[in-house]
Design a protein around this motif. Sequence first.
Motif, PDB file in Angstrom:
ATOM      1  N   UNK A 168       0.801  -1.219   0.000  1.00 32.88           N
ATOM      2  CA  UNK A 168       0.000   0.000   0.000  1.00 32.88           C
ATOM      3  C   UNK A 168       0.841   1.279   0.000  1.00 32.88           C
ATOM      4  N   UNK A 169       2.012   1.239   0.608  1.00 36.86           N
ATOM      5  CA  UNK A 169       2.839   2.444   0.673  1.00 36.86           C
ATOM      6  C   UNK A 169       3.407   2.857  -0.665  1.00 36.86           C
ATOM      7  N   UNK A 170       3.293   1.974  -1.663  1.00 40.77           N
ATOM      8  CA  UNK A 170       3.835   2.256  -2.992  1.00 40.77           C
ATOM      9  C   UNK A 170       2.729   2.507  -4.022  1.00 40.77           C
ATOM     10  N   UNK A 171       1.473   2.327  -3.631  1.00 37.88           N
ATOM     11  CA  UNK A 171       0.394   2.401  -4.613  1.00 37.88           C
ATOM     12  C   UNK A 171       0.201   3.812  -5.160  1.00 37.88           C
ATOM     13  N   UNK A 172       0.544   4.805  -4.360  1.00 34.53           N
ATOM     14  CA  UNK A 172       0.448   6.199  -4.786  1.00 34.53           C
ATOM     15  C   UNK A 172       1.870   6.732  -4.916  1.00 34.53           C
ATOM     16  N   UNK A 173       2.353   6.871  -6.144  1.00 40.42           N
ATOM     17  CA  UNK A 173       3.770   7.148  -6.382  1.00 40.42           C
ATOM     18  C   UNK A 173       3.971   8.573  -6.883  1.00 40.42           C
ATOM     19  N   UNK A 174       4.837   9.308  -6.188  1.00 39.65           N
ATOM     20  CA  UNK A 174       5.222  10.659  -6.597  1.00 39.65           C
ATOM     21  C   UNK A 174       6.630  10.595  -7.186  1.00 39.65           C
ATOM     22  N   UNK A 175       6.785  11.136  -8.376  1.00 37.17           N
ATOM     23  CA  UNK A 175       8.033  11.031  -9.132  1.00 37.17           C
ATOM     24  C   UNK A 175       8.580  12.432  -9.352  1.00 37.17           C
ATOM     25  N   UNK A 176       9.834  12.654  -8.963  1.00 33.18           N
ATOM     26  CA  UNK A 176      10.356  14.024  -8.885  1.00 33.18           C
ATOM     27  C   UNK A 176      11.619  14.236  -9.701  1.00 33.18           C
TER      28      UNK A 176
ATOM     29  N   UNK B 243       9.455   1.222 -16.150  1.00 32.65           N
ATOM     30  CA  UNK B 243       8.752  -0.007 -16.518  1.00 32.65           C
ATOM     31  C   UNK B 243       9.617  -1.245 -16.327  1.00 32.65           C
ATOM     32  N   UNK B 244      10.835  -1.203 -16.828  1.00 30.04           N
ATOM     33  CA  UNK B 244      11.702  -2.384 -16.732  1.00 30.04           C
ATOM     34  C   UNK B 244      12.526  -2.387 -15.445  1.00 30.04           C
ATOM     35  N   UNK B 245      12.916  -1.201 -14.980  1.00 28.38           N
ATOM     36  CA  UNK B 245      13.701  -1.128 -13.760  1.00 28.38           C
ATOM     37  C   UNK B 245      12.855  -1.303 -12.519  1.00 28.38           C
TER      38      UNK B 245
ATOM     39  N   UNK C  34       6.903  -0.942 -13.068  1.00 24.42           N
ATOM     40  CA  UNK C  34       5.600  -0.294 -13.048  1.00 24.42           C
ATOM     41  C   UNK C  34       4.819  -0.674 -14.312  1.00 24.42           C
ATOM     42  N   UNK C  35       3.512  -0.753 -14.170  1.00 27.67           N
ATOM     43  CA  UNK C  35       2.667  -0.961 -15.338  1.00 27.67           C
ATOM     44  C   UNK C  35       2.737   0.295 -16.207  1.00 27.67           C
ATOM     45  N   UNK C  36       2.888   0.147 -17.531  1.00 26.98           N
ATOM     46  CA  UNK C  36       2.981   1.326 -18.398  1.00 26.98           C
ATOM     47  C   UNK C  36       1.792   2.272 -18.276  1.00 26.98           C
ATOM     48  N   UNK C  37       0.629   1.754 -17.836  1.00 27.90           N
ATOM     49  CA  UNK C  37      -0.571   2.571 -17.764  1.00 27.90           C
ATOM     50  C   UNK C  37      -0.911   2.989 -16.334  1.00 27.90           C
ATOM     51  N   UNK C  38      -0.033   2.687 -15.394  1.00 25.01           N
ATOM     52  CA  UNK C  38      -0.267   3.105 -14.013  1.00 25.01           C
ATOM     53  C   UNK C  38      -0.120   4.616 -13.894  1.00 25.01           C
ATOM     54  N   UNK C  39      -1.057   5.245 -13.221  1.00 27.57           N
ATOM     55  CA  UNK C  39      -0.951   6.688 -13.008  1.00 27.57           C
ATOM     56  C   UNK C  39       0.103   6.990 -11.946  1.00 27.57           C
ATOM     57  N   UNK C  40       0.959   7.950 -12.258  1.00 25.09           N
ATOM     58  CA  UNK C  40       1.950   8.438 -11.302  1.00 25.09           C
ATOM     59  C   UNK C  40       1.860   9.962 -11.272  1.00 25.09           C
TER      60      UNK C  40
END
Length: 478
Positions: free
Chosen positions: A358-366, A437-439, A442-448
């Motif tokens: 659950x702690x990773x389901x909402x991902x902020x990318x900076x 995606x490969x590293x 993540x699913x390519x269609x996952x919202x971040x």
Amino acid sequence: MLKRNRQQPYNESLSDKIHRYRGVVLVISIPLLLVSFVLFLMPSTRSPNDAVLPTNRKFTPNYVLQTDRSSNSYAVIFDAGSSGSRVHVFCFDQNLDLLHIGKELELFEQLQPGLSAYANDPKAAADSLLPLLVKAEKVVPKDVRQNTPVKVGATAGLRQLGVDASERILQAVKDFLKVKSSLKSNDDWVTVLDGTQEGAYQWVTINYLLKRLGKKYSDTVGVVDLGGGSVQMAYAISEADAAKAPRISNGEDTYVKEMFLMGTKYYLYVHSYLQYGLLAARAEILEVTKDSDNPCILAGYNGVYKYGGTEYKASSPPSGSNMNKCREEALKALKVNESTCTHMKCTFGGVWNGGGGDGQKNLFVASFFFDRAAEAGFVDPSKPVAIVRPADFQEAAKRACETTLENARSTYPNVKKPDDNLPYLCLDLVYQYTLLVDGFDLDPWQEITLVKKIEYQNALVEAAWPLGSAIEAVSAAA
């Protein structure tokens, strides 16, 4: 007598009445005058926060002028990154809530190049921070400067230089602060940040600004921070998953850090991948093809890429750049298929991924994720937060890789320092998609959520690790 008093003339004057009742007036007025005099002599009981606003100043409810500065704490944090140096100044109240500095909730200034550009001249490296120091000290009140911590955290750029070169620069910075700064300095506060420490600070910063600290771990957000020299992932995991964390045998920090924040204990999975920041990744991908043309370089460019004191051939094939072929080179650089995973689940390089949850389901990318997305045109650079998907990087990469360097100058007008960055736009976008995606699987269609700044108390604050470091510094000083 009584009868005559009841029959007073109707038109009796006011002066006659005062004269007749002068005894009563004196009895009443003297105590009132004494009370008024005492109240006048008493000190004002107005709250120190009830600031007097100038009559020509428009008052806005979200901006409170602070008059009792002694109760507030300041912190000055230098972020000495691989691509430049930045300074952040924060002011906190006694509850660790951010207070305004002018109209903003922080002072933020930056300049280029970073400390690592002065590998052979440590004094010049330290002196390069002077313009930032001057601006920082101007916003810290004189009476609290000697108690205001100033910290310098060097990141991947200095880590890449090696121990000897980085230590010489750090020592020069320590000497510089002792001579030039009126702030509270300490040699232990001038360091090369461990990558996991950088990632942990970033996680604290973003969750603090989102007001998630103090809530259960499943309500916090995960963070991926792509810097110039390294990339960090951090997110809170359950106590059960933390107990399953594998041991690291090569002397690195453990995967899980225990943190007690705002009354809540967190188990924070954090890992830093050195040499996989965006600028370092360019070198890794160019190294794969060595002295040959590289399919990630835009058509029309034939040059040299310099990173970490090394030069790499950077030239496009006659046919130009190609997204699919570039992805093959990016996968080789990430070593996705070359490492054996000894754990239940890994990212690239055989690194444990923390177990998800659950702690990773909402991902902020900076950081560079936001910058390149804005430059590529699929994120509005004027808005500090954007919801995207990894697939958006792939689509942007496809368009960029089909562009020549000449056409790119007009197609991508938002690219900063185009002479340095335009030739690598295809490479950067392909790498970012491959990394997500490969590293990180993540699913390519996952919202971040791409994030540059976060709104906090009606102001925008940089979503960067220095705020987490400032919170630590002020908390330790309390």
